[in-house]
Design a protein around this motif. Structure first.
Motif, PDB file in Angstrom:
ATOM      1  N   TYR A 127       5.887   5.914  24.208  1.00  0.00           N
ATOM      2  CA  TYR A 127       6.332   6.130  25.582  1.00  0.00           C
ATOM      3  C   TYR A 127       7.837   6.397  25.672  1.00  0.00           C
ATOM      4  CZ  TYR A 127       1.758   4.425  27.045  1.00  0.00           C
ATOM      5  OH  TYR A 127       0.402   4.262  27.219  1.00  0.00           O
ATOM      6  N   SER A 128       8.533   6.324  24.548  1.00  0.00           N
ATOM      7  CA  SER A 128       9.967   6.610  24.547  1.00  0.00           C
ATOM      8  C   SER A 128      10.198   8.093  24.796  1.00  0.00           C
ATOM      9  CB  SER A 128      10.596   6.199  23.209  1.00  0.00           C
ATOM     10  OG  SER A 128      10.450   4.813  22.979  1.00  0.00           O
ATOM     11  N   GLY A 129      11.309   8.399  25.439  1.00  0.00           N
ATOM     12  CA  GLY A 129      11.639   9.796  25.709  1.00  0.00           C
ATOM     13  C   GLY A 129      12.615   9.918  26.856  1.00  0.00           C
ATOM     14  N   TYR A 130      12.919  11.148  27.179  1.00  0.00           N
ATOM     15  CA  TYR A 130      13.847  11.420  28.284  1.00  0.00           C
ATOM     16  C   TYR A 130      13.045  11.696  29.547  1.00  0.00           C
ATOM     17  CZ  TYR A 130      17.610  13.391  31.065  1.00  0.00           C
ATOM     18  OH  TYR A 130      18.522  13.627  32.063  1.00  0.00           O
ATOM     19  N   TYR A 131      13.274  10.866  30.581  1.00  0.00           N
ATOM     20  CA  TYR A 131      12.609  11.016  31.877  1.00  0.00           C
ATOM     21  C   TYR A 131      13.697  11.053  32.949  1.00  0.00           C
ATOM     22  CZ  TYR A 131       8.774   9.346  28.966  1.00  0.00           C
ATOM     23  OH  TYR A 131       7.861   9.180  27.947  1.00  0.00           O
ATOM     24  N   SER A 132      13.616  12.024  33.820  1.00  0.00           N
ATOM     25  CA  SER A 132      14.708  12.267  34.773  1.00  0.00           C
ATOM     26  C   SER A 132      14.988  11.067  35.668  1.00  0.00           C
ATOM     27  CB  SER A 132      14.375  13.494  35.619  1.00  0.00           C
ATOM     28  OG  SER A 132      13.130  13.324  36.294  1.00  0.00           O
ATOM     29  N   GLY A 133      13.939  10.460  36.228  1.00  0.00           N
ATOM     30  CA  GLY A 133      14.143   9.327  37.128  1.00  0.00           C
ATOM     31  C   GLY A 133      14.758   8.131  36.426  1.00  0.00           C
ATOM     32  N   ILE A 134      14.231   7.800  35.253  1.00  0.00           N
ATOM     33  CA  ILE A 134      14.761   6.677  34.482  1.00  0.00           C
ATOM     34  C   ILE A 134      16.189   6.967  34.038  1.00  0.00           C
ATOM     35  CG2 ILE A 134      14.475   5.312  32.384  1.00  0.00           C
ATOM     36  CD1 ILE A 134      11.488   5.673  32.644  1.00  0.00           C
ATOM     37  N   ALA A 135      16.448   8.203  33.602  1.00  0.00           N
ATOM     38  CA  ALA A 135      17.797   8.574  33.165  1.00  0.00           C
ATOM     39  C   ALA A 135      18.805   8.440  34.301  1.00  0.00           C
ATOM     40  CB  ALA A 135      17.790  10.007  32.632  1.00  0.00           C
ATOM     41  N   ASN A 136      18.390   8.834  35.502  1.00  0.00           N
ATOM     42  CA  ASN A 136      19.291   8.714  36.655  1.00  0.00           C
ATOM     43  C   ASN A 136      19.583   7.258  36.977  1.00  0.00           C
ATOM     44  OD1 ASN A 136      20.646  10.476  38.674  1.00  0.00           O
ATOM     45  ND2 ASN A 136      19.489   9.222  40.122  1.00  0.00           N
ATOM     46  N   ASP A 137      18.563   6.395  36.901  1.00  0.00           N
ATOM     47  CA  ASP A 137      18.765   4.961  37.154  1.00  0.00           C
ATOM     48  C   ASP A 137      19.645   4.324  36.082  1.00  0.00           C
ATOM     49  OD1 ASP A 137      17.181   5.174  39.393  1.00  0.00           O
ATOM     50  OD2 ASP A 137      15.357   4.468  38.388  1.00  0.00           O
TER      51      ASP A 137
ATOM     52  N   LEU B 116      20.486  14.117  40.040  1.00  0.00           N
ATOM     53  CA  LEU B 116      19.052  13.970  39.811  1.00  0.00           C
ATOM     54  C   LEU B 116      18.349  15.328  39.687  1.00  0.00           C
ATOM     55  CD1 LEU B 116      16.596  12.194  39.487  1.00  0.00           C
ATOM     56  CD2 LEU B 116      16.447  12.012  41.987  1.00  0.00           C
ATOM     57  N   PRO B 117      18.649  16.325  40.534  1.00  0.00           N
ATOM     58  CA  PRO B 117      18.033  17.646  40.312  1.00  0.00           C
ATOM     59  C   PRO B 117      18.382  18.244  38.949  1.00  0.00           C
ATOM     60  CG  PRO B 117      18.912  17.504  42.538  1.00  0.00           C
ATOM     61  CD  PRO B 117      19.377  16.278  41.818  1.00  0.00           C
ATOM     62  N   ASP B 118      19.630  18.034  38.490  1.00  0.00           N
ATOM     63  CA  ASP B 118      19.995  18.522  37.151  1.00  0.00           C
ATOM     64  C   ASP B 118      19.143  17.856  36.080  1.00  0.00           C
ATOM     65  OD1 ASP B 118      21.985  20.151  38.170  1.00  0.00           O
ATOM     66  OD2 ASP B 118      23.543  18.619  37.978  1.00  0.00           O
TER      67      ASP B 118
END
Length: 206
Positions: free
Chosen positions: A57-67, A10-12
């Motif tokens: 609203y599409s895109g790369y989001y860290s929290g969503i990507a981790n989930d 997640l930090p990455d």
């Protein structure tokens, strides 16, 4: 760059998100994260959020990507996709089989069309979803927490070269003297406080 691959944390992913917001090139992002650029491309391709109703609203989001990554790994676990194999592994763990024995016997017998390795079984035992089963209690060391990877050291050579079986005298092959027979003592589960021990050899009892 490390030679041992590990999943993005997640930090990455948070650093990746902020670098993407600053329009940093992928090659520079890979350098700052200590990863290969193909890892970054794959991360963006697989874990970018897509909203078909509201494309803005599409895109790369860290929290969503981790989930998304966690959910995909959970779905792809072999012992979750094959309940029969999962039950078989649980039964043999409760019978005091080690993960190495289970994986080797399944491969040798061809009981299951799905091939698993000992690491798959260890991850199943210690994963968050199946940890409440307490299967770690049936392992030889009964560890409630798995040791870190760097602490799992392989044992060195257990026997000196002078004791190598290839160096035994030729007279041993005749088996004419007592003590030259080969034995395979096996200790099964203890019952009524005593262990049942069976010794077998090439047609001889030791």
């Amino acid at each position: 760059m490390s030679l041992c691959y590990s999943q993005l944390t997640l930090p990455d992913r948070r650093r990746l998100f902020h670098l993407r917001e600053r329009k940093v090139p992928v090659s520079e992002i890979a350098h700052q994260l200590g990863r290969h650029r193909s890892t970054i491309y794959r991360e963006l391709k697989r874990n970018t959020f897509q909203d078909h109703d509201f494309p803005e609203y599409s895109g790369y989001y860290s929290g969503i990507a981790n989930d998304m990554s966690k959910e995909r790994r959970r779905r792809l676990r072999k012992l979750r996709r094959h309940p029969h194999l999962r039950d078989l592994v649980i039964d043999r763990l409760k019978a005091r089989w080690s993960p190495e024995q289970i994986a080797g016997r399944l491969l040798a017998d061809g009981v299951s069309p799905v091939r698993i390795c000992p690491e798959t079984i260890y991850r199943f035992i210690y994963c968050k979803e199946d940890y409440p089963l307490g299967l770690y209690q049936h392992l030889p060391e009964h560890r409630a927490r798995r040791r870190p990877r760097h602490a799992r050291r392989r044992h060195g050579q257990r026997f000196s070269p002078e004791l190598n079986i290839l160096r035994r005298p030729d007279v041993v092959a005749d088996r004419k003297q007592f003590g030259h027979w080969e034995c395979d003592p096996i200790q099964f589960r203890k019952k009524f406080g005593k262990a049942n021990v069976t010794s077998s050899s090439n047609g001889h009892d030791c």
